[in-house]
Design a protein around this motif. Structure first.
Motif, PDB file in Angstrom:
ATOM      1  N   ILE A  45       1.157  -0.824   0.267  1.00 45.72           N
ATOM      2  CA  ILE A  45       0.277  -0.145   0.278  1.00 45.72           C
ATOM      3  C   ILE A  45       0.948   1.382   0.248  1.00 45.72           C
ATOM      4  CG2 ILE A  45      -2.127   1.369   1.315  1.00 45.72           C
ATOM      5  CD1 ILE A  45      -2.470  -1.515   2.109  1.00 45.72           C
ATOM      6  N   VAL A  92      -4.598   3.495  -1.145  1.00 48.04           N
ATOM      7  CA  VAL A  92      -4.190   3.735   0.737  1.00 48.04           C
ATOM      8  C   VAL A  92      -5.898   4.046   0.474  1.00 48.04           C
ATOM      9  CG1 VAL A  92      -3.764   5.818   0.652  1.00 48.04           C
ATOM     10  CG2 VAL A  92      -3.944   4.674   2.407  1.00 48.04           C
ATOM     11  N   GLY A  93      -6.009   3.676   1.974  1.00 43.56           N
ATOM     12  CA  GLY A  93      -8.060   3.274   1.965  1.00 43.56           C
ATOM     13  C   GLY A  93      -8.042   4.499   2.619  1.00 43.56           C
ATOM     14  N   TRP A 131      -5.840  -7.449   5.086  1.00 38.39           N
ATOM     15  CA  TRP A 131      -4.815  -6.288   5.062  1.00 38.39           C
ATOM     16  C   TRP A 131      -3.342  -6.887   5.192  1.00 38.39           C
ATOM     17  CZ3 TRP A 131      -3.227  -3.452   9.319  1.00 38.39           C
ATOM     18  CH2 TRP A 131      -3.054  -1.624   9.902  1.00 38.39           C
ATOM     19  N   ASN A 179     -11.179  -5.201   4.508  1.00 35.80           N
ATOM     20  CA  ASN A 179     -10.077  -4.838   3.534  1.00 35.80           C
ATOM     21  C   ASN A 179      -8.798  -6.329   3.460  1.00 35.80           C
ATOM     22  OD1 ASN A 179      -8.221  -3.636   2.805  1.00 35.80           O
ATOM     23  ND2 ASN A 179      -7.964  -2.350   4.546  1.00 35.80           N
ATOM     24  N   TYR A 181     -14.078   0.469   9.999  1.00 36.93           N
ATOM     25  CA  TYR A 181     -14.804   0.823   8.609  1.00 36.93           C
ATOM     26  C   TYR A 181     -16.700   1.174   9.518  1.00 36.93           C
ATOM     27  CZ  TYR A 181     -10.305   0.205   6.097  1.00 36.93           C
ATOM     28  OH  TYR A 181      -9.342  -0.142   5.174  1.00 36.93           O
ATOM     29  N   LYS A 193     -11.183   6.018   9.591  1.00 40.90           N
ATOM     30  CA  LYS A 193     -11.699   6.628   8.908  1.00 40.90           C
ATOM     31  C   LYS A 193     -12.956   6.983   9.147  1.00 40.90           C
ATOM     32  CE  LYS A 193      -8.480   3.726   7.563  1.00 40.90           C
ATOM     33  NZ  LYS A 193      -7.668   2.651   6.865  1.00 40.90           N
ATOM     34  N   PHE A 245     -13.577  -1.146  -0.274  1.00 44.18           N
ATOM     35  CA  PHE A 245     -12.742  -1.216  -0.590  1.00 44.18           C
ATOM     36  C   PHE A 245     -13.742  -2.160  -2.038  1.00 44.18           C
ATOM     37  CE2 PHE A 245     -10.254  -0.655   2.976  1.00 44.18           C
ATOM     38  CZ  PHE A 245      -9.166   0.593   2.233  1.00 44.18           C
ATOM     39  N   ARG A 281      -6.774  -4.660  -4.622  1.00 38.96           N
ATOM     40  CA  ARG A 281      -7.988  -3.824  -4.503  1.00 38.96           C
ATOM     41  C   ARG A 281      -7.766  -2.835  -5.131  1.00 38.96           C
ATOM     42  NH1 ARG A 281      -7.205  -1.530   1.588  1.00 38.96           N
ATOM     43  NH2 ARG A 281      -6.129   0.406   0.178  1.00 38.96           N
TER      44      ARG A 281
HETATM   45  C1  LMR Z   1      -5.857   0.306   3.681  1.00 43.38           C
HETATM   46  O1  LMR Z   1      -5.675  -0.209   4.240  1.00 43.38           O
HETATM   47  O2  LMR Z   1      -4.621   1.096   3.101  1.00 43.38           O
HETATM   48  C2  LMR Z   1      -5.952   1.675   5.185  1.00 43.38           C
HETATM   49  O3  LMR Z   1      -5.966   0.713   6.513  1.00 43.38           O
HETATM   50  C3  LMR Z   1      -3.971   2.509   5.838  1.00 43.38           C
HETATM   51  C4  LMR Z   1      -3.148   1.741   5.894  1.00 43.38           C
HETATM   52  O4  LMR Z   1      -2.863   2.100   6.535  1.00 43.38           O
HETATM   53  O5  LMR Z   1      -3.026   0.729   5.087  1.00 43.38           O
END
Ligand code: LMR
Length: 396
Positions: A13, A33-34, A127, A180, A211, A243, A345, A371
């Motif tokens: 990411i 990035v999220g 993640w 995620n 989230y 978030k 996502f 993603r």
């Molecule tokens: C993401 O998955 O993009 C977010 O949670 C930011 C991160 O810290 O990775």
């Protein structure tokens, strides 16, 4: 000494964030990035947070330390937000942490202190930082099947089959909502089946909820974690405010440890305090204070919920638009699942080479596992993305 330091695999990411920043093409689209972005590509400070910040500037008269596990009213407000009335307050130990990542880290350290031989089961995929932190703290990890890339949906049979081989005391990491990276979530019945399996095999559930409010609504998104809290003897929760309150850089999170046997709560609480003290001592307070003010002031809370709902429904509109546009431009239903996914996502299920082509040829930045961040889109860029996807999958 420094020459003896190891090298670490690059976080995928963070890598995409860096590549996007240094791309000079003006038409570039960031779906990496999220981070939530509005229609003009900006990540605004939420209205209620801004109002709380103004008020805080007026009333805050000290910057001395708060409690080692955070301010009690923050912890209470967050426990209420995540767990509602699922369990009595006396069943919950908690500690404020630097962001949701801090909570995840503390949770894994707590597991290691209690059961160093436990394996932590994570969804495939999850993640990336989950796996990285598990490795960092030295816990064994195994993956359970979760995502069926061909259909863009849940491989629930695979998930249950894999978790059936977990040993008593192993930890099962679940995403509370808005999975995620995939966007694929468990239904109420599936949550129940997972709970039944956890109980039957004596597993320890851990829920990462980063989230809440981005999927189907604040309470709807917490229904799974609340079911687990009501049903299982023990539960670890890592929650993030980054978030849903838009306070990313303030690093605002919390770890909760729920025990139905309330005799366990006191020592668990002491362990959470110990972990905070060892790792960073007092947690950051600014974001936590703002979140507390928003959650406990009826007007601020109503405004926050209204804005969160705008964010949520805006992402849902973009999802539906993207699914329809992909259907039109690829002349197939291959990506219909995007409308079914929830949260920020979706994993598109295209190959790494196709993701590279999106970036190199079309200046569209997605994570290498395919993603995309739905909130990185707007009405203008949805057709651009759909055309780019149609182009890179041609012939596949
Ligand atoms: C993401 O998955 O993009 C977010 O949670 C930011 C991160 O810290 O990775």
């Amino acid at each position: 000494m420094f020459s003896a330091l190891p090298t670490h695999p690059e976080d995928k990411i963070l890598r995409i964030m860096g590549m996007y920043r240094s791309d000079p093409r003006p038409e570039k689209i960031d779906l990496g990035v999220g981070v939530y972005k509005n229609a003009s590509g900006h990540t605004p400070v939420m209205r209620a947070i801004k109002a709380a910040e103004k008020k805080l500037w007026e009333i805050e008269d000290t910057k001395t330390y708060v409690g080692l596990v955070g301010a009690p009213d923050y912890n209470d407000a967050m426990i209420d937000l995540v767990l509602g009335d699922a369990v009595p307050r006396a069943s919950v130990a908690s500690a404020a942490t630097p962001g949701g990542t801090g909570a995840v880290h503390q949770a894994f350290e707590l597991v290691r202190m209690a059961t160093p031989g436990a394996t932590v089961w994570v969804s495939d995929p999850t993640w990336g930082n989950h796996v990285s932190i598990l490795k960092h703290v030295g816990l064994a990890t195994r993956a359970y099947r979760y995502f069926d890339a061909a259909s863009g949906s849940l491989n629930f049979d695979g998930m249950l089959e894999d978790l059936a081989s977990a040993a008593a005391g192993d930890v099962v990491l679940l995403h509370g909502c808005c999975h995620n990276p995939t966007g694929v979530n468990l239904t109420a019945e599936q949550w129940q089946a997972v709970v039944d399996l956890i109980l039957a095999r004596g597993l320890v559930p851990m829920v990462d909820i980063a989230y809440q409010g981005f999927g189907d609504g604040l309470d709807e998104d917490a229904a799974g974690v609340r079911l687990v809290a009501r049903s299982c003897p023990e539960l670890l929760i890592a929650a993030s405010c980054s978030k849903n309150f838009g306070v990313y850089r303030e690093r605002t999170g919390i770890i909760m440890a729920v025990a139905q046997d309330t005799a366990q709560v006191k020592n668990t609480q002491a362990n959470l305090a110990h972990l905070n003290r060892q790792n960073f001592s007092f947690p950051p307070d600014h974001g936590a204070r703002l979140v507390t003010m928003v959650l406990t002031d009826p007007d601020l809370r109503a405004d926050w919920q209204a804005e969160l709902e705008e964010v949520r429904s805006g992402m849902l509109d973009l999802r539906n638009m993207l699914a329809a546009e992909l259907q039109r431009q690829t002349n197939s239903d291959r990506f219909a699942f995007i409308a079914e996914h929830r949260g920020m996502f979706s994993m598109m299920g295209i190959s790494g080479a196709e993701v590279d082509a999106l970036r190199d040829k079309h200046a569209v930045y997605a994570i290498s596992d395919s993603r995309i961040n739905i909130a990185g889109l707007n009405v203008t860029t949805v057709p651009v993305l759909a055309a780019a996807v149609a182009d890179v999958i041609k012939g596949s």
